[in-house]
Design a protein around this motif. Structure first.
Motif, mmCIF file in Angstrom:
data_model
loop_
_atom_site.group_PDB
_atom_site.id
_atom_site.type_symbol
_atom_site.label_atom_id
_atom_site.label_comp_id
_atom_site.label_asym_id
_atom_site.label_seq_id
_atom_site.Cartn_x
_atom_site.Cartn_y
_atom_site.Cartn_z
ATOM 1 N N GLN A 115 12.129 -40.101 -6.790
ATOM 2 C CA GLN A 115 10.296 -39.806 -6.269
ATOM 3 C C GLN A 115 9.658 -41.276 -5.851
ATOM 4 O OE1 GLN A 115 9.161 -38.626 -10.521
ATOM 5 N NE2 GLN A 115 8.860 -40.798 -10.724
ATOM 6 N N ASN A 116 8.555 -40.353 -5.132
ATOM 7 C CA ASN A 116 7.661 -41.052 -4.792
ATOM 8 C C ASN A 116 8.114 -42.232 -3.741
ATOM 9 O OD1 ASN A 116 5.824 -40.229 -6.665
ATOM 10 N ND2 ASN A 116 6.132 -41.679 -8.579
ATOM 11 N N ALA A 117 8.720 -41.884 -2.492
ATOM 12 C CA ALA A 117 9.361 -42.622 -1.495
ATOM 13 C C ALA A 117 8.625 -42.427 -0.929
ATOM 14 C CB ALA A 117 10.828 -41.922 -1.482
ATOM 15 N N PHE A 118 8.004 -43.443 -0.263
ATOM 16 C CA PHE A 118 7.895 -43.496 1.355
ATOM 17 C C PHE A 118 8.165 -44.785 2.221
ATOM 18 C CE2 PHE A 118 5.740 -46.220 -2.237
ATOM 19 C CZ PHE A 118 6.144 -47.492 -0.949
ATOM 20 N N CYS A 119 7.891 -44.633 3.598
ATOM 21 C CA CYS A 119 7.922 -45.122 4.480
ATOM 22 C C CYS A 119 6.786 -45.784 5.384
ATOM 23 C CB CYS A 119 8.988 -45.416 5.320
ATOM 24 S SG CYS A 119 8.417 -44.576 7.006
ATOM 25 N N ARG A 120 6.549 -46.857 5.367
ATOM 26 C CA ARG A 120 5.439 -47.337 5.815
ATOM 27 C C ARG A 120 5.367 -48.321 7.419
ATOM 28 N NH1 ARG A 120 1.479 -50.845 2.595
ATOM 29 N NH2 ARG A 120 2.655 -52.068 1.998
ATOM 30 N N LEU A 121 4.009 -48.091 7.893
ATOM 31 C CA LEU A 121 3.920 -49.176 9.536
ATOM 32 C C LEU A 121 2.258 -49.957 8.404
ATOM 33 C CD1 LEU A 121 5.820 -50.006 11.691
ATOM 34 C CD2 LEU A 121 3.796 -48.729 12.718
ATOM 35 N N VAL A 122 2.569 -51.044 8.681
ATOM 36 C CA VAL A 122 2.006 -52.253 8.702
ATOM 37 C C VAL A 122 1.396 -53.397 9.253
ATOM 38 C CG1 VAL A 122 1.452 -54.202 7.269
ATOM 39 C CG2 VAL A 122 2.675 -52.086 5.255
ATOM 40 N N ASP A 123 0.545 -53.316 9.982
ATOM 41 C CA ASP A 123 -0.057 -54.510 10.943
ATOM 42 C C ASP A 123 0.014 -55.780 10.605
ATOM 43 O OD1 ASP A 123 -0.731 -56.561 12.413
ATOM 44 O OD2 ASP A 123 -2.815 -55.609 13.153
ATOM 45 N N GLU A 124 0.882 -56.462 10.475
ATOM 46 C CA GLU A 124 1.760 -57.671 9.928
ATOM 47 C C GLU A 124 1.096 -58.510 10.172
ATOM 48 O OE1 GLU A 124 4.476 -59.752 7.292
ATOM 49 O OE2 GLU A 124 3.656 -57.278 7.669
ATOM 50 N N THR A 125 -0.249 -58.277 10.831
ATOM 51 C CA THR A 125 -0.800 -60.003 11.545
ATOM 52 C C THR A 125 -2.117 -59.713 10.194
ATOM 53 O OG1 THR A 125 -2.196 -58.541 13.198
ATOM 54 C CG2 THR A 125 -0.707 -59.979 13.544
ATOM 55 N N ASN A 126 -2.758 -58.864 9.474
ATOM 56 C CA ASN A 126 -3.588 -58.696 8.711
ATOM 57 C C ASN A 126 -3.182 -57.789 7.875
ATOM 58 O OD1 ASN A 126 -4.089 -56.010 9.456
ATOM 59 N ND2 ASN A 126 -5.650 -55.844 10.791
ATOM 60 N N GLY A 127 -2.049 -56.736 7.775
ATOM 61 C CA GLY A 127 -1.874 -56.978 6.415
ATOM 62 C C GLY A 127 -2.388 -55.218 6.235
#
Length: 192
Positions: free
Chosen positions: A126-138
Motif C-alpha cells: 500500500q501507499n507505493a509511489f515513485c517520485r522525481l526530486v531535483d537533487e540540487t535543491n531537494g
C-alpha cells in the motif's frame, strides 16, 4: 510545486528559467498492507527493489540495481537495498540518483522498474509511489502513486528519455510479473 502524474503523462525536465536539471533522484516508497487474519490484522514485510535500465537505441546497455549500485560510467547510483519498506514513513525507501549531465550521449532512455524479489504481489503493498526530486535543491518535481494493488509482482514505473537538448519523464505504471529486472525486459521493450 509537485506534479501528481497520471499513467502516460509526460513532463519536461526543463527548469522554469529555461535551464536544464542536472541531477535528479528517483525515489521509491511503499508500505506492507495489513492483512486480516484469524487474530486480527497484521502485516508481512515486503521487499521491493528499484532498478534503472539504461538504453541506447532500444538496446539495454547497463543497469543499476541492488547488486550493481553504480552504472559503468558512474552517472547513476542506487542508494542501497531496503528489505522491508515503510522506513521513511512517506519518504523514499530506495532511491536512484541520476546525474543527467554525466549520462553518455548514446544513452537515450532510462526505464525505472520496481519488482518484488520475494515474489509477493502488489496486493500486499500500500501507499507505493515513485517520485522525481531535483537533487540540487531537494524539491519534489513529480510523483506517480500506484493506485490499488494487483496480482502482479512488478511495475514498469517511469522512464526518463532525451527530448531535444533536455530530458522528459513519462509515468508508465504498467503492471508486470517478475522477480528481477531481467524478468521484466519483455514488458519494458514496448515502452521504448
Amino acid at each position: 510545486m509537485t506534479v501528481n502524474m497520471t499513467k502516460g503523462q509526460a513532463i519536461s525536465l526543463q527548469k522554469k528559467d529555461g535551464g536544464s536539471l542536472t541531477a535528479v533522484r528517483m525515489g521509491l516508497g511503499w508500505q506492507a498492507a495489513p492483512r486480516r487474519g484469524l487474530f486480527g490484522s497484521r502485516t508481512r514485510e515486503v521487499d521491493l527493489d528499484a532498478s534503472a535500465v539504461l538504453f541506447a537505441d532500444k538496446q539495454p546497455v547497463d543497469v543499476v540495481f541492488f547488486r550493481h549500485l553504480v552504472s559503468d560510467d558512474g552517472s547513476i547510483r542506487h542508494t542501497g537495498d531496503n528489505l522491508v519498506g515503510g522506513v521513511g514513513q512517506g519518504g523514499d525507501d530506495e532511491a536512484i540518483l541520476v546525474d543527467l549531465a554525466r549520462i553518455p550521449v548514446h544513452i537515450d532512455q532510462i526505464v525505472f522498474t520496481v519488482n518484488s524479489f520475494t515474489g509477493q504481489t502488489f496486493q500486499e503493498v500500500q501507499n507505493a509511489f515513485c517520485r522525481l526530486v531535483d537533487e540540487t535543491n531537494g524539491q519534489e518535481l513529480a510523483r506517480y502513486t500506484l493506485a490499488g494493488g494487483g496480482a502482479y509482482t512488478a511495475q514498469i514505473m517511469a522512464k526518463v528519455h532525451r527530448s531535444g537538448p533536455g530530458w522528459t519523464m513519462t509515468a508508465l505504471g504498467t503492471p508486470a510479473n517478475g522477480r528481477t529486472f531481467q524478468d521484466l525486459m519483455p514488458s519494458i521493450l514496448p515502452h521504448l
